[in-house]
Design a protein around this motif. Structure first.
Motif, mmCIF file in Angstrom:
data_model
loop_
_atom_site.group_PDB
_atom_site.id
_atom_site.type_symbol
_atom_site.label_atom_id
_atom_site.label_comp_id
_atom_site.label_asym_id
_atom_site.label_seq_id
_atom_site.Cartn_x
_atom_site.Cartn_y
_atom_site.Cartn_z
ATOM 1 N N MET A 1 35.125 31.444 33.067
ATOM 2 C CA MET A 1 34.361 31.386 33.945
ATOM 3 C C MET A 1 32.588 31.209 33.581
ATOM 4 O O MET A 1 32.294 32.204 32.703
ATOM 5 C CB MET A 1 34.311 30.891 35.572
ATOM 6 N N ARG A 2 32.054 29.798 33.175
ATOM 7 C CA ARG A 2 30.195 30.402 33.182
ATOM 8 C C ARG A 2 29.735 31.268 34.804
ATOM 9 O O ARG A 2 30.400 30.881 36.343
ATOM 10 C CB ARG A 2 29.936 28.877 33.294
ATOM 11 N N ARG A 3 28.720 32.112 34.425
ATOM 12 C CA ARG A 3 28.027 32.410 35.731
ATOM 13 C C ARG A 3 26.802 32.394 35.505
ATOM 14 O O ARG A 3 25.912 33.231 33.954
ATOM 15 C CB ARG A 3 28.490 34.251 35.716
ATOM 16 N N VAL A 4 25.477 32.115 36.762
ATOM 17 C CA VAL A 4 24.080 32.685 36.327
ATOM 18 C C VAL A 4 24.158 34.267 36.572
ATOM 19 O O VAL A 4 24.721 34.439 37.549
ATOM 20 C CB VAL A 4 23.821 31.762 37.213
ATOM 21 N N ARG A 5 22.937 34.764 35.620
ATOM 22 C CA ARG A 5 22.624 35.806 35.950
ATOM 23 C C ARG A 5 21.442 36.680 35.542
ATOM 24 O O ARG A 5 21.089 35.767 34.792
ATOM 25 C CB ARG A 5 23.982 37.462 35.315
ATOM 26 N N ALA A 18 31.704 35.258 31.866
ATOM 27 C CA ALA A 18 32.913 36.030 32.523
ATOM 28 C C ALA A 18 34.131 35.851 33.451
ATOM 29 O O ALA A 18 34.589 35.106 33.313
ATOM 30 C CB ALA A 18 32.247 35.631 34.075
ATOM 31 N N ALA A 19 34.876 36.873 33.328
ATOM 32 C CA ALA A 19 35.907 36.481 33.631
ATOM 33 C C ALA A 19 36.566 35.361 35.737
ATOM 34 O O ALA A 19 35.534 36.213 36.225
ATOM 35 C CB ALA A 19 37.234 37.888 34.135
ATOM 36 N N VAL A 20 37.386 35.498 36.035
ATOM 37 C CA VAL A 20 37.769 34.514 36.791
ATOM 38 C C VAL A 20 38.282 35.870 37.571
ATOM 39 O O VAL A 20 38.483 36.722 37.830
ATOM 40 C CB VAL A 20 38.655 32.792 37.088
ATOM 41 N N PRO A 21 37.353 36.338 39.389
ATOM 42 C CA PRO A 21 37.075 37.465 40.700
ATOM 43 C C PRO A 21 38.805 37.000 40.885
ATOM 44 O O PRO A 21 39.078 35.635 41.085
ATOM 45 C CB PRO A 21 36.168 37.411 41.482
ATOM 46 N N ASP A 88 31.440 29.274 37.818
ATOM 47 C CA ASP A 88 32.563 28.334 38.418
ATOM 48 C C ASP A 88 32.786 28.169 39.647
ATOM 49 O O ASP A 88 33.889 27.603 39.934
ATOM 50 C CB ASP A 88 33.047 27.827 37.416
ATOM 51 N N PHE A 89 33.386 29.291 40.076
ATOM 52 C CA PHE A 89 34.378 29.766 40.904
ATOM 53 C C PHE A 89 33.827 30.919 41.796
ATOM 54 O O PHE A 89 33.014 32.794 41.292
ATOM 55 C CB PHE A 89 35.529 30.697 40.388
ATOM 56 N N ARG A 303 24.952 22.174 40.494
ATOM 57 C CA ARG A 303 26.186 21.785 40.774
ATOM 58 C C ARG A 303 27.384 22.417 39.698
ATOM 59 O O ARG A 303 27.269 22.503 38.508
ATOM 60 C CB ARG A 303 26.338 19.909 40.440
ATOM 61 N N PRO A 304 27.647 23.370 39.746
ATOM 62 C CA PRO A 304 29.111 23.839 38.504
ATOM 63 C C PRO A 304 29.832 23.208 37.792
ATOM 64 O O PRO A 304 29.835 21.556 38.694
ATOM 65 C CB PRO A 304 29.602 24.859 38.464
#
Length: 304
Positions: A1-5, A18-21, A88-89, A303-304
């Motif tokens: 998934m995508r994640r903002v950091r 990143a991995a889906v938690p 995304d999640f 909006r993911p």
């Protein structure tokens, strides 16, 4: 998934894979459809010594849960995420989750619920405003716009918004405000029975000065600031602090009553939150810039 950091104070923000938690006990895994961007999170990015997860208001569809009982896979929920929410999640504690009604979108949910709960909370903290004059600072913000509308719903005689830029005046009046003033103005009109302040800092002194004798200033800003005891004494004025987290933890029944009131007002068309813009995850930096520069008119949403 995508994640903002981000990796250092001040950013920049970037998107990573990143991995889906996996949900832990009492947690929901939510596929995010809307994420509310807030000033406290924007400030953390700019000021925190160490990078923190970009959390906040999320709304979307439950795809998994662990040890939960109120929600099932496929339910739409919204709530406050304390971990990575710009993704995304996201993981959402079931205790912090609320259902999204069928007649509302996930964007409606993040624009209305958390900001509306704060707006209702500060109005309740202020006490009855029916027949009174109310000033709302940061009146074009996600919370401020709803506070203006709700003060009118609660029967305020006069509602005035205070903003940083006079270009926002038309928007604030469109919310139902009688007038709009700028922070730098020498005077803010007639004395007010109540000031709802979301700015703090250097604005506390003029906000207090704008109160009529026996007036109330409700402070709910993360911007800090101080007031002089003498300025309270001479007008028998009050300063009331408000923090939503204390209500959510200590008075869940009140939190739930406010939630029901907000959705009722939304359903009958009385309360409609304004959305400044919807940004993709890749444009999270632009969403933060809109809030940091105080150019937003209403809620800023990812909006993911």
């Amino acid at each position: 998934m995508r994640r903002v950091r981000y990796e250092a104070a001040g950013g920049p923000l970037f998107v990573e894979e990143a991995a889906v938690p996996e949900p832990g006990s009492g947690e929901l895994l939510v596929r995010c459809e809307a994420v509310g961007v807030t000033l406290p999170v924007v400030r953390k990015v700019a000021e925190a010594a160490e990078p923190v997860p970009l959390g906040g208001e999320v709304a979307g569809t439950v795809v998994a849960g662990e040890g939960v009982s109120r929600f099932r896979t496929g339910d739409r929920v919204t709530g406050l995420c304390f971990g990575h929410g710009y993704a995304d999640f996201a993981l959402l504690r079931e205790a912090m989750a609320s259902p999204v009604p069928d007649h509302a979108t996930c964007v409606d949910a993040v624009a209305l619920l958390r900001s509306g709960l704060v707006a209702l909370g500060v109005l309740d903290a202020a006490g009855p405003v029916r027949g009174q004059a109310v000033l709302v600072t940061a009146a074009a913000s996600g919370v401020g716009q709803l506070a203006v509308r709700l003060a009118r719903v609660r029967g305020a005689r006069r509602v005035v918004g205070a903003v940083s830029d006079p270009a926002k005046a038309g928007f604030v009046r469109s919310l139902g405000a009688d007038d709009c003033v700028r922070y730098g103005d020498e005077r803010w009109g007639e004395p007010y029975d109540c000031v709802l302040d979301a700015v703090g800092g250097d604005l506390l002194a003029p906000a207090l000065a704008a109160l009529a004798p026996h007036g109330r200033l409700v402070a709910y800003s993360s911007g800090g600031g101080t007031v002089r005891a003498y300025d309270l004494l001479v007008g028998a004025k009050s300063v009331i602090g408000f923090q939503m987290a204390l209500i959510a933890r200590g008075r869940p029944e009140l939190y739930e009553r406010w939630r029901r009131e907000l959705w009722r007002l939304f359903s009958d068309g009385t309360l409609k939150p304004a959305v400044h813009g919807e940004f993709a995850l890749e444009d999270a930096a632009k969403a933060h810039e809109a809030i940091a520069a105080r150019t937003n008119l209403g809620k800023v949403v990812l909006r993911p």
